[in-house]
Write a protein that holds these residues in place. Structure first.
Motif, PDB file in Angstrom:
ATOM      1  N   LEU A  26      46.823  37.698  10.700  1.00 45.89           N
ATOM      2  CA  LEU A  26      47.554  38.539  11.652  1.00 45.89           C
ATOM      3  C   LEU A  26      46.746  39.740  12.108  1.00 45.89           C
ATOM      4  CD1 LEU A  26      50.283  39.214  13.045  1.00 45.89           C
ATOM      5  CD2 LEU A  26      50.935  40.396  10.950  1.00 45.89           C
ATOM      6  N   SER A  27      45.828  40.237  11.275  1.00 49.32           N
ATOM      7  CA  SER A  27      45.284  41.586  11.477  1.00 49.32           C
ATOM      8  C   SER A  27      44.558  41.768  12.807  1.00 49.32           C
ATOM      9  CB  SER A  27      44.366  41.964  10.312  1.00 49.32           C
ATOM     10  OG  SER A  27      43.398  40.977  10.068  1.00 49.32           O
ATOM     11  N   GLU A  28      43.746  40.786  13.214  1.00 49.41           N
ATOM     12  CA  GLU A  28      42.982  40.946  14.457  1.00 49.41           C
ATOM     13  C   GLU A  28      43.898  41.042  15.675  1.00 49.41           C
ATOM     14  OE1 GLU A  28      40.139  38.143  17.238  1.00 49.41           O
ATOM     15  OE2 GLU A  28      39.897  37.999  15.061  1.00 49.41           O
ATOM     16  N   ASP A  29      44.847  40.114  15.775  1.00 48.39           N
ATOM     17  CA  ASP A  29      45.737  40.113  16.937  1.00 48.39           C
ATOM     18  C   ASP A  29      46.720  41.272  16.888  1.00 48.39           C
ATOM     19  OD1 ASP A  29      44.754  37.832  18.334  1.00 48.39           O
ATOM     20  OD2 ASP A  29      45.639  36.566  16.791  1.00 48.39           O
ATOM     21  N   TRP A  30      47.122  41.668  15.692  1.00 46.65           N
ATOM     22  CA  TRP A  30      48.037  42.802  15.541  1.00 46.65           C
ATOM     23  C   TRP A  30      47.403  44.081  16.069  1.00 46.65           C
ATOM     24  CZ3 TRP A  30      52.975  43.077  14.957  1.00 46.65           C
ATOM     25  CH2 TRP A  30      53.582  44.239  14.480  1.00 46.65           C
ATOM     26  N   LEU A  31      46.148  44.327  15.671  1.00 44.17           N
ATOM     27  CA  LEU A  31      45.441  45.511  16.159  1.00 44.17           C
ATOM     28  C   LEU A  31      45.219  45.423  17.665  1.00 44.17           C
ATOM     29  CD1 LEU A  31      43.944  48.164  15.684  1.00 44.17           C
ATOM     30  CD2 LEU A  31      41.901  46.825  15.113  1.00 44.17           C
ATOM     31  N   SER A  32      44.840  44.247  18.142  1.00 44.81           N
ATOM     32  CA  SER A  32      44.612  44.084  19.589  1.00 44.81           C
ATOM     33  C   SER A  32      45.871  44.381  20.384  1.00 44.81           C
ATOM     34  CB  SER A  32      44.130  42.658  19.892  1.00 44.81           C
ATOM     35  OG  SER A  32      42.865  42.428  19.330  1.00 44.81           O
ATOM     36  N   GLY A  33      47.028  43.993  19.833  1.00 45.60           N
ATOM     37  CA  GLY A  33      48.281  44.277  20.522  1.00 45.60           C
ATOM     38  C   GLY A  33      48.485  45.764  20.746  1.00 45.60           C
ATOM     39  N   LEU A  37      50.406  56.907  24.847  1.00 46.87           N
ATOM     40  CA  LEU A  37      50.685  56.602  23.439  1.00 46.87           C
ATOM     41  C   LEU A  37      51.850  57.415  22.870  1.00 46.87           C
ATOM     42  CD1 LEU A  37      47.096  56.107  21.960  1.00 46.87           C
ATOM     43  CD2 LEU A  37      48.657  54.419  22.941  1.00 46.87           C
ATOM     44  N   PRO A  38      51.953  58.723  23.146  1.00 42.72           N
ATOM     45  CA  PRO A  38      53.112  59.451  22.617  1.00 42.72           C
ATOM     46  C   PRO A  38      54.446  58.931  23.148  1.00 42.72           C
ATOM     47  CG  PRO A  38      51.377  60.990  23.173  1.00 42.72           C
ATOM     48  CD  PRO A  38      50.953  59.657  23.712  1.00 42.72           C
ATOM     49  N   LEU A  39      54.438  58.290  24.299  1.00 45.71           N
ATOM     50  CA  LEU A  39      55.674  57.751  24.863  1.00 45.71           C
ATOM     51  C   LEU A  39      55.792  56.244  24.640  1.00 45.71           C
ATOM     52  CD1 LEU A  39      55.867  59.718  28.227  1.00 45.71           C
ATOM     53  CD2 LEU A  39      56.656  60.378  25.943  1.00 45.71           C
ATOM     54  N   THR A  40      54.906  55.689  23.810  1.00 43.51           N
ATOM     55  CA  THR A  40      54.933  54.257  23.548  1.00 43.51           C
ATOM     56  C   THR A  40      54.911  53.938  22.064  1.00 43.51           C
ATOM     57  OG1 THR A  40      53.737  53.868  25.622  1.00 43.51           O
ATOM     58  CG2 THR A  40      53.854  52.027  24.073  1.00 43.51           C
ATOM     59  N   LEU A  59      41.916  58.175   7.415  1.00 44.97           N
ATOM     60  CA  LEU A  59      41.647  59.524   6.929  1.00 44.97           C
ATOM     61  C   LEU A  59      40.178  59.908   7.078  1.00 44.97           C
ATOM     62  CD1 LEU A  59      44.443  58.834   5.528  1.00 44.97           C
ATOM     63  CD2 LEU A  59      43.746  60.442   3.756  1.00 44.97           C
ATOM     64  N   GLU A  60      39.321  58.970   7.457  1.00 48.25           N
ATOM     65  CA  GLU A  60      37.885  59.243   7.530  1.00 48.25           C
ATOM     66  C   GLU A  60      37.477  59.911   8.836  1.00 48.25           C
ATOM     67  OE1 GLU A  60      35.996  55.484   6.796  1.00 48.25           O
ATOM     68  OE2 GLU A  60      37.220  55.132   5.001  1.00 48.25           O
ATOM     69  N   GLY A  61      38.399  60.023   9.775  1.00 43.61           N
ATOM     70  CA  GLY A  61      38.062  60.611  11.068  1.00 43.61           C
ATOM     71  C   GLY A  61      37.928  59.544  12.130  1.00 43.61           C
ATOM     72  N   GLY A  62      37.116  59.826  13.137  1.00 42.52           N
ATOM     73  CA  GLY A  62      37.008  58.897  14.249  1.00 42.52           C
ATOM     74  C   GLY A  62      38.183  59.014  15.182  1.00 42.52           C
ATOM     75  N   LEU A  63      38.313  58.044  16.064  1.00 43.35           N
ATOM     76  CA  LEU A  63      39.424  58.051  17.007  1.00 43.35           C
ATOM     77  C   LEU A  63      39.558  56.694  17.693  1.00 43.35           C
ATOM     78  CD1 LEU A  63      37.524  58.179  19.673  1.00 43.35           C
ATOM     79  CD2 LEU A  63      37.942  60.628  19.627  1.00 43.35           C
ATOM     80  N   ARG A  64      40.609  56.574  18.445  1.00 43.20           N
ATOM     81  CA  ARG A  64      40.811  55.441  19.346  1.00 43.20           C
ATOM     82  C   ARG A  64      40.247  55.851  20.703  1.00 43.20           C
ATOM     83  NH1 ARG A  64      46.612  52.490  20.489  1.00 43.20           N
ATOM     84  NH2 ARG A  64      46.172  51.668  22.584  1.00 43.20           N
ATOM     85  N   GLU A  75      48.622  58.481  15.438  1.00 40.99           N
ATOM     86  CA  GLU A  75      48.277  57.375  16.328  1.00 40.99           C
ATOM     87  C   GLU A  75      48.432  56.097  15.507  1.00 40.99           C
ATOM     88  OE1 GLU A  75      47.106  54.384  18.139  1.00 40.99           O
ATOM     89  OE2 GLU A  75      45.294  54.950  17.037  1.00 40.99           O
ATOM     90  N   HIS A  76      49.300  55.201  15.958  1.00 41.93           N
ATOM     91  CA  HIS A  76      49.886  54.151  15.118  1.00 41.93           C
ATOM     92  C   HIS A  76      49.058  52.871  15.030  1.00 41.93           C
ATOM     93  CE1 HIS A  76      52.938  52.145  12.955  1.00 41.93           C
ATOM     94  NE2 HIS A  76      53.829  51.923  13.901  1.00 41.93           N
ATOM     95  N   SER A  77      47.946  52.764  15.758  1.00 44.78           N
ATOM     96  CA  SER A  77      47.289  51.462  15.843  1.00 44.78           C
ATOM     97  C   SER A  77      46.680  51.005  14.532  1.00 44.78           C
ATOM     98  CB  SER A  77      46.218  51.474  16.942  1.00 44.78           C
ATOM     99  OG  SER A  77      45.190  52.398  16.655  1.00 44.78           O
ATOM    100  N   THR A  78      46.289  51.925  13.645  1.00 48.24           N
ATOM    101  CA  THR A  78      45.623  51.525  12.408  1.00 48.24           C
ATOM    102  C   THR A  78      46.372  51.929  11.149  1.00 48.24           C
ATOM    103  OG1 THR A  78      44.284  53.548  12.326  1.00 48.24           O
ATOM    104  CG2 THR A  78      43.353  51.662  13.512  1.00 48.24           C
ATOM    105  N   VAL A  79      47.527  52.567  11.274  1.00 47.11           N
ATOM    106  CA  VAL A  79      48.212  53.058  10.082  1.00 47.11           C
ATOM    107  C   VAL A  79      49.720  53.016  10.295  1.00 47.11           C
ATOM    108  CG1 VAL A  79      48.122  55.491  10.830  1.00 47.11           C
ATOM    109  CG2 VAL A  79      48.301  54.953   8.385  1.00 47.11           C
ATOM    110  N   ASP A  80      50.444  52.730   9.205  1.00 51.56           N
ATOM    111  CA  ASP A  80      51.904  52.709   9.220  1.00 51.56           C
ATOM    112  C   ASP A  80      52.454  53.817   8.336  1.00 51.56           C
ATOM    113  OD1 ASP A  80      52.051  50.308  10.840  1.00 51.56           O
ATOM    114  OD2 ASP A  80      51.360  49.226   9.069  1.00 51.56           O
ATOM    115  N   GLY A  81      53.782  53.996   8.412  1.00 45.92           N
ATOM    116  CA  GLY A  81      54.409  55.124   7.747  1.00 45.92           C
ATOM    117  C   GLY A  81      54.254  55.147   6.242  1.00 45.92           C
TER     118      GLY A  81
END
Length: 571
Positions: free
Chosen positions: A68-75, A83-86, A143-148, A299-305
């Protein structure tokens, strides 16, 4: 220790459960059409598509991923809207970090920096859940930094390969961004006193300046369709390219507020108001100097609650040296864009459009009482009870039920994210309808609770249906399989979530949170167990959400009806 690979559920079990899930959501004619499409898929294409998914899963498991992981991230990364409104989330967090003011802000930064730097140094202790399952640590990489990085068709996750030594964070204050040193040459956090002095320099500098017409992070709120070409134009300038690279290398940002506000106002601003974050950065913390507000814009693409909750727990538990000593530090540096007149004009126009759209998003809070556990005649899970209350509010307000999404943490599996529990079961609908009519029975209630327990077991054993159906759909599309199954009306109805719901239990780390509804007519629902009751935060659109007032009122009515039934002796 390694975590379990994510298994591929059995095809027949998924298709059978899908039909049972669709049944209470559609009329008889639509159900028959859905059942026919399901039969055809099962007989004509299902086994081949399932085999293709299983083969893909073997390859992905061997590579340390999941099917699932590749397609989940791509989604996530293909999202073009703001992003704040999505998909971004504003979490209110808590911690005993002292009285409001500069010292408390410095303590938040120190604790956050300590946990982030542990991750950068490769020293993050492995998570183990209460059942002894080892948890995938993949999400901790945020937590390592970087960005989307916003790009033309699909965004990119950029993670700089940097040590923990001499790292910076970004401090946002009154619409400006400052680069602030956060670690020393050994990769350890600078002292609490040093961080407080840096924050004081930022605040003193901002007080002498007027607030900018364009908040520093404005571009990041526009969504990649607009932001990608604007950012490409922006970083053609070498000065701006260096600023953007510096933002990328920051391990996190923190927004420092001056003004006291009510909790829900803070929550709305943290989630939706422009300038509180660089919205493509994984984590931007927020602290108010005038009250006890603490938050994280995620920013939700790589992390959940669930990972955010675990990280906050570690920040809370951290021991701070009793006598922090001031360290040598570079002065905070104000970072500014060099904007052409045309680019500035475009950003101002787009910013105005964003603010109009963001103003349509709101959060409404409802508290409903709950009896003490000692008063209950038998055990009832808080999650099941809260979902039944929401189902009551749906049926009472709209005289029908629509699909509900409930997130389930799946990090005990390799590269695990979430599964979807579908709490609107036929058993739950029958019980709630009977409760409304004054005809509820203990047998119907127990059947509704058992149906919810069965869903939890199914999801936690990695046999949920939403992600499996998504995986089957991806394989069908890749292999050019000619099937109408994935456009059948029952599946479309199930996937259109009137309520997108999520809970992380009690308020010990995360108190409440805000995110945009997934459908214009619906609500994003967060629910928290508090002493004496449950709190619902209803995220809604002011222009399109259906009857907020009625739905909110019926949450209270539903809770009263449910507990009245539970506390009434039954033969």
């Amino acid at each position: 220790m390694s975590v379990k690979p994510l298994p591929v559920p059995e095809l027949d079990a998924t298709l059978d459960r899908f039909l049972a899930t669709a049944r209470p959501l559609v009329d008889d004619a639509t159900y028959e059409e859905t059942a026919q499409a399901t039969r055809e898929f099962r007989e004509q294409h299902g086994n081949d598509v399932q085999a293709g998914l299983e083969e893909f899963a073997r390859d992905e498991n061997a590579a340390g991923n999941s099917w699932l992981s590749e397609d989940w991230l791509s989604g996530y990364l293909m999202t073009r809207t703001s992003l704040p409104l999505t998909s971004n989330v504003g979490f209110q967090i808590t911690g005993d970090f002292g009285a409001p003011g500069l010292g408390r802000a410095a303590e938040l930064v120190y604790r956050a920096a300590s946990v982030h730097l542990q991750q950068v140094r490769g020293e993050t202790a492995e998570e183990v859940d209460p059942r002894g399952n080892h948890i995938s640590m993949e999400q901790w990489r945020c937590l390592e930094g970087g960005l989307r990085h916003p790009a033309e068709e699909i965004d990119e996750i950029i993670r700089p390969e940097l040590s923990a030594a001499d790292r910076e964070i970004g401090v946002i204050h009154r619409g400006r961004l400052y680069a602030v040193a956060v670690s020393d040459g050994e990769g350890q956090p600078l002292s609490l006193r040093t961080l407080a002095e840096s924050l004081r320099s930022v605040i003193d500098g901002a007080e002498a300046a007027t607030e900018p017409e364009l908040p520093f992070g404005a571009l990041s709120y526009l969504g990649s369709e607009k932001a990608a070409p604007l950012l490409a134009e922006l970083i053609e300038n070498p000065h701006n390219a260096e600023i953007y690279d510096r933002i990328t290398r920051m391990i996190f940002m923190v927004n420092v507020l001056d003004t006291q506000a009510e909790v829900i106002e803070h929550l709305e601003h943290s989630a939706f108001e422009v300038g509180h974050a660089w919205a493509y950065k994984p984590l931007t913390y927020e602290v108010c100097l005038a009250d006890d507000w603490l938050a994280i814009h995620v920013e939700h693409s790589t992390v959940d609650g669930a990972t955010i909750l675990a990280a906050v727990a570690r920040m809370q538990e951290l021991a701070i040296p009793e006598e922090p000593v001031a360290s040598e530090r570079p002065e905070p540096e104000l970072l500014t864009w060099a904007l052409s007149d045309s680019l500035r004009s475009t950003l101002l126009t787009e910013l105005a459009a964003y603010r109009r759209e963001a103003a349509l998003h709101g959060v409404h809070r409802v508290f409903v009482p709950r009896p003490h556990k000692a008063e209950l005649p038998f055990r009832i899970s808080d999650d099941a009870a809260q979902q039944l209350i929401m189902l009551y509010a749906q049926l009472a307000t709209y005289n029908r039920v629509r699909s509900v999404y409930e997130a389930v943490d799946m990090r005990e599996y390799q590269a695990g994210r979430t599964e979807c529990l579908r709490p609107v079961t036929s058993e739950a609908v029958e019980f709630i309808a009977a409760l409304q009519a004054g005809e509820a029975t203990l047998e119907r209630f127990q059947a509704a609770l058992e149906a919810h327990r069965d869903w939890i077991k199914t999801c936690k054993s990695a046999h949920g249906i939403d992600r499996h159906l998504l995986g089957l759909q991806y394989v069908s599309e890749r292999n050019g399989v000619d099937t109408d199954f994935f456009t059948n009306p029952g599946l479309a109805t199930m996937r259109r979530d009137f309520l997108s719901t999520t809970s992380i239990g009690g308020p010990e780390q995360i108190v409440r949170y805000a995110f945009a509804p997934t459908t214009p007519e619906g609500f994003g629902m967060t629910y928290t167990r508090l002493p004496g009751g449950y709190e619902y935060c209803i995220n809604y659109r002011r222009d399109t959400s259906e009857d907020l007032e009625g739905f909110a009122r019926n949450l209270t009515v539903g809770a009263e009806k449910l507990w009245e039934f539970v506390l009434t002796p039954h033969p």
